[in-house]
Write a protein that holds these residues in place. Structure first.
Motif, PDB file in Angstrom:
ATOM      1  N   ALA A 112      41.516  -3.117 -32.662  1.00 28.14           N
ATOM      2  CA  ALA A 112      41.207  -1.948 -33.502  1.00 28.14           C
ATOM      3  C   ALA A 112      41.387  -2.413 -34.937  1.00 28.14           C
ATOM      4  CB  ALA A 112      42.129  -0.787 -33.175  1.00 28.14           C
ATOM      5  N   ALA A 113      40.274  -2.721 -35.599  1.00 28.70           N
ATOM      6  CA  ALA A 113      40.334  -3.347 -36.911  1.00 28.70           C
ATOM      7  C   ALA A 113      39.655  -2.483 -37.958  1.00 28.70           C
ATOM      8  CB  ALA A 113      39.670  -4.727 -36.870  1.00 28.70           C
ATOM      9  N   GLY A 114      40.147  -2.570 -39.189  1.00 33.24           N
ATOM     10  CA  GLY A 114      39.535  -1.831 -40.285  1.00 33.24           C
ATOM     11  C   GLY A 114      39.464  -0.348 -39.993  1.00 33.24           C
ATOM     12  N   MET A 117      40.853   0.853 -36.731  1.00 34.27           N
ATOM     13  CA  MET A 117      42.271   1.201 -36.691  1.00 34.27           C
ATOM     14  C   MET A 117      42.478   2.597 -37.246  1.00 34.27           C
ATOM     15  SD  MET A 117      45.518  -0.838 -38.304  1.00 34.27           S
ATOM     16  CE  MET A 117      47.149  -0.053 -38.372  1.00 34.27           C
ATOM     17  N   SER A 118      41.743   2.939 -38.304  1.00 37.76           N
ATOM     18  CA  SER A 118      41.832   4.297 -38.855  1.00 37.76           C
ATOM     19  C   SER A 118      41.446   5.325 -37.798  1.00 37.76           C
ATOM     20  CB  SER A 118      40.904   4.440 -40.067  1.00 37.76           C
ATOM     21  OG  SER A 118      41.189   3.494 -41.057  1.00 37.76           O
ATOM     22  N   VAL A 126      48.109   8.074 -29.094  1.00 34.53           N
ATOM     23  CA  VAL A 126      47.457   6.775 -28.970  1.00 34.53           C
ATOM     24  C   VAL A 126      48.199   5.939 -27.934  1.00 34.53           C
ATOM     25  CG1 VAL A 126      46.684   4.692 -30.169  1.00 34.53           C
ATOM     26  CG2 VAL A 126      46.832   6.869 -31.412  1.00 34.53           C
ATOM     27  N   VAL A 127      47.457   5.475 -26.939  1.00 34.20           N
ATOM     28  CA  VAL A 127      47.993   4.555 -25.950  1.00 34.20           C
ATOM     29  C   VAL A 127      47.149   3.293 -26.020  1.00 34.20           C
ATOM     30  CG1 VAL A 127      46.604   5.592 -24.101  1.00 34.20           C
ATOM     31  CG2 VAL A 127      48.616   4.237 -23.522  1.00 34.20           C
ATOM     32  N   ALA A 128      47.797   2.133 -25.962  1.00 35.22           N
ATOM     33  CA  ALA A 128      47.078   0.880 -26.163  1.00 35.22           C
ATOM     34  C   ALA A 128      47.394  -0.113 -25.060  1.00 35.22           C
ATOM     35  CB  ALA A 128      47.443   0.268 -27.519  1.00 35.22           C
ATOM     36  N   ALA A 129      46.402  -0.926 -24.733  1.00 36.84           N
ATOM     37  CA  ALA A 129      46.593  -2.021 -23.788  1.00 36.84           C
ATOM     38  C   ALA A 129      47.460  -3.096 -24.441  1.00 36.84           C
ATOM     39  CB  ALA A 129      45.245  -2.605 -23.380  1.00 36.84           C
ATOM     40  N   ARG A 130      48.233  -3.786 -23.627  1.00 36.74           N
ATOM     41  CA  ARG A 130      49.153  -4.794 -24.155  1.00 36.74           C
ATOM     42  C   ARG A 130      48.412  -5.907 -24.902  1.00 36.74           C
ATOM     43  NH1 ARG A 130      54.113  -4.274 -23.023  1.00 36.74           N
ATOM     44  NH2 ARG A 130      53.644  -3.066 -21.145  1.00 36.74           N
ATOM     45  N   SER A 131      47.183  -6.196 -24.508  1.00 41.46           N
ATOM     46  CA  SER A 131      46.418  -7.255 -25.167  1.00 41.46           C
ATOM     47  C   SER A 131      45.759  -6.798 -26.456  1.00 41.46           C
ATOM     48  CB  SER A 131      45.340  -7.789 -24.220  1.00 41.46           C
ATOM     49  OG  SER A 131      44.370  -6.769 -23.949  1.00 41.46           O
ATOM     50  N   ALA A 132      45.802  -5.509 -26.741  1.00 45.64           N
ATOM     51  CA  ALA A 132      45.161  -4.975 -27.937  1.00 45.64           C
ATOM     52  C   ALA A 132      45.969  -5.331 -29.181  1.00 45.64           C
ATOM     53  CB  ALA A 132      45.000  -3.460 -27.824  1.00 45.64           C
ATOM     54  N   TYR A 133      45.306  -5.250 -30.313  1.00 51.45           N
ATOM     55  CA  TYR A 133      46.015  -5.410 -31.580  1.00 51.45           C
ATOM     56  C   TYR A 133      45.373  -4.535 -32.642  1.00 51.45           C
ATOM     57  CZ  TYR A 133      42.253  -8.679 -32.923  1.00 51.45           C
ATOM     58  OH  TYR A 133      41.029  -9.253 -33.192  1.00 51.45           O
ATOM     59  N   PHE A 134      46.124  -4.334 -33.718  1.00 55.10           N
ATOM     60  CA  PHE A 134      45.674  -3.517 -34.845  1.00 55.10           C
ATOM     61  C   PHE A 134      45.612  -4.407 -36.081  1.00 55.10           C
ATOM     62  CE2 PHE A 134      47.623  -0.837 -31.716  1.00 55.10           C
ATOM     63  CZ  PHE A 134      46.800   0.273 -31.659  1.00 55.10           C
ATOM     64  N   LEU A 135      44.596  -4.174 -36.908  1.00 56.73           N
ATOM     65  CA  LEU A 135      44.372  -5.070 -38.044  1.00 56.73           C
ATOM     66  C   LEU A 135      43.795  -4.298 -39.221  1.00 56.73           C
ATOM     67  CD1 LEU A 135      44.109  -7.924 -39.313  1.00 56.73           C
ATOM     68  CD2 LEU A 135      41.864  -8.081 -38.201  1.00 56.73           C
ATOM     69  N   GLN A 136      44.475  -4.405 -40.361  1.00 59.90           N
ATOM     70  CA  GLN A 136      43.929  -3.900 -41.630  1.00 59.90           C
ATOM     71  C   GLN A 136      43.184  -5.058 -42.291  1.00 59.90           C
ATOM     72  OE1 GLN A 136      44.404  -0.565 -43.348  1.00 59.90           O
ATOM     73  NE2 GLN A 136      44.415  -0.248 -41.142  1.00 59.90           N
ATOM     74  N   ALA A 137      41.913  -5.176 -41.964  1.00 58.50           N
ATOM     75  CA  ALA A 137      41.144  -6.364 -42.348  1.00 58.50           C
ATOM     76  C   ALA A 137      40.535  -6.277 -43.743  1.00 58.50           C
ATOM     77  CB  ALA A 137      40.027  -6.585 -41.325  1.00 58.50           C
ATOM     78  N   PHE A 138      40.692  -5.161 -44.418  1.00 61.50           N
ATOM     79  CA  PHE A 138      39.972  -4.919 -45.671  1.00 61.50           C
ATOM     80  C   PHE A 138      40.273  -5.975 -46.732  1.00 61.50           C
ATOM     81  CE2 PHE A 138      40.776  -0.906 -43.519  1.00 61.50           C
ATOM     82  CZ  PHE A 138      39.513  -0.325 -43.487  1.00 61.50           C
ATOM     83  N   ASP A 146      40.420   2.088 -45.864  1.00 64.72           N
ATOM     84  CA  ASP A 146      39.750   3.376 -46.023  1.00 64.72           C
ATOM     85  C   ASP A 146      39.771   4.156 -44.720  1.00 64.72           C
ATOM     86  OD1 ASP A 146      37.672   2.335 -44.416  1.00 64.72           O
ATOM     87  OD2 ASP A 146      36.478   1.725 -46.150  1.00 64.72           O
ATOM     88  N   ALA A 147      38.976   5.205 -44.653  1.00 58.68           N
ATOM     89  CA  ALA A 147      38.898   6.091 -43.485  1.00 58.68           C
ATOM     90  C   ALA A 147      40.276   6.652 -43.124  1.00 58.68           C
ATOM     91  CB  ALA A 147      38.278   5.363 -42.290  1.00 58.68           C
ATOM     92  N   GLY A 148      41.103   6.841 -44.140  1.00 56.05           N
ATOM     93  CA  GLY A 148      42.421   7.442 -43.925  1.00 56.05           C
ATOM     94  C   GLY A 148      43.541   6.465 -43.693  1.00 56.05           C
ATOM     95  N   SER A 149      43.278   5.163 -43.694  1.00 55.79           N
ATOM     96  CA  SER A 149      44.344   4.195 -43.414  1.00 55.79           C
ATOM     97  C   SER A 149      45.490   4.279 -44.414  1.00 55.79           C
ATOM     98  CB  SER A 149      43.789   2.768 -43.390  1.00 55.79           C
ATOM     99  OG  SER A 149      43.251   2.449 -42.129  1.00 55.79           O
TER     100      SER A 149
END
Length: 264
Positions: A112-114, A117-118, A126-138, A146-149
């Motif tokens: 879930a990037a950029g 993630m927002s 929010v429930v996430a798979a263990r292999s998932a990740y979050f990234l503020q790529a801006f 943006d988009a509320g991040s």
């Protein structure tokens, strides 16, 4: 409804929006935004839909904006106006999810990037798979979150962690996101579907109007002082106390049986 960039289904008083551009990691396009607007309008208008699930097809949740698609809107003077793209597409999407008077669950099945993630942070649970990740790529392309991040991230994770994510552009694994309080729960990949389904079933069979009022109170608390929040709680509790679901809840409690809520 016939969509190309998303799948929209309804079942058992719940709707599912599945972002469906797996070859592009479910990244946003103008076309996808248009389809998301239609789907959200349908969810808002249909009283038989009492919960919304958002997830992604393939190995990603959402990689943010598709940078290979058409360029940013023009400012009318030959320059780029990315802000206009936010105004037209991203901001209405995030506001629509937050203002929807029904619970929204995000099942984050992968990156879930950029703005992706927002999108996840705009959900209520929010429930996430263990292999998932979050990234503020801006920051990696010279842009601003943006988009509320910049609204959600400091409030969920704290200012120090928000600054680290936004300025450094490093991946945050789902397990760490759970420890930070950024998400509700991290689960094994093979348990994500059943975990999300159980959450949706519980919420879709809950006191829908009361749950919508809870959303409204929690959202308002981010800007209210204590007096304002106490006043809002009074108004919402008055309204909740007049619902059929409240009457059913009390009757069920006194009768020592599970409540059967109708969302009214």
């Amino acid at each position: 409804m016939g969509f190309e960039s998303i799948e929209f289904t309804t079942e058992n008083q719940a709707a599912t929006i599945r972002l469906n551009r797996p070859d592009r990691l479910n990244s946003f396009t103008d076309g996808m935004h248009g389809e998301l607007r239609q789907a959200l309008d349908a969810v808002a208008a249909d009283d038989t839909i009492r919960c919304l699930l958002i997830t992604g097809a393939g190995r990603a949740f959402c990689a943010g904006a598709d940078l290979t698609q058409t360029g940013p809107a023009s400012d009318g003077e030959g320059g780029m106006d990315i802000g206009l793209t936010l105004e037209r597409h991203y901001n209405p999407l995030i506001k629509g999810l937050r203002e929807l008077p029904k619970p929204v669950v995000a099942a984050v099945n992968g990156p879930a990037a950029g703005a992706g993630m927002s999108l996840a942070m705009a959900a209520d649970v929010v429930v996430a798979a263990r292999s998932a990740y979050f990234l503020q790529a801006f920051c990696n392309i010279g842009l601003v979150p943006d988009a509320g991040s910049t609204f959600f991230l400091p409030r969920l994770a704290g200012s120090a962690r928000a600054a680290g994510m936004a300025l450094l552009g490093e991946k945050l694994p789902a397990e760490e996101a759970e420890r930070w309080g950024l998400i509700w729960k991290c689960v094994d990949d093979d348990k994500l579907g059943e975990t999300a389904a159980a959450l949706v079933a519980k919420l879709a069979n809950g006191p829908t109007r009361g749950l919508g009022m809870i959303k409204r109170a929690l959202n308002a608390s981010l800007g209210n002082d204590l007096d304002q929040q106490l006043g809002l709680e009074r108004v919402l509790q008055r309204d909740a106390g007049r619902t059929a679901d409240f009457a059913e809840g009390v009757t069920a409690f006194l009768g020592k049986r599970p409540a059967t809520f109708k969302g009214k």
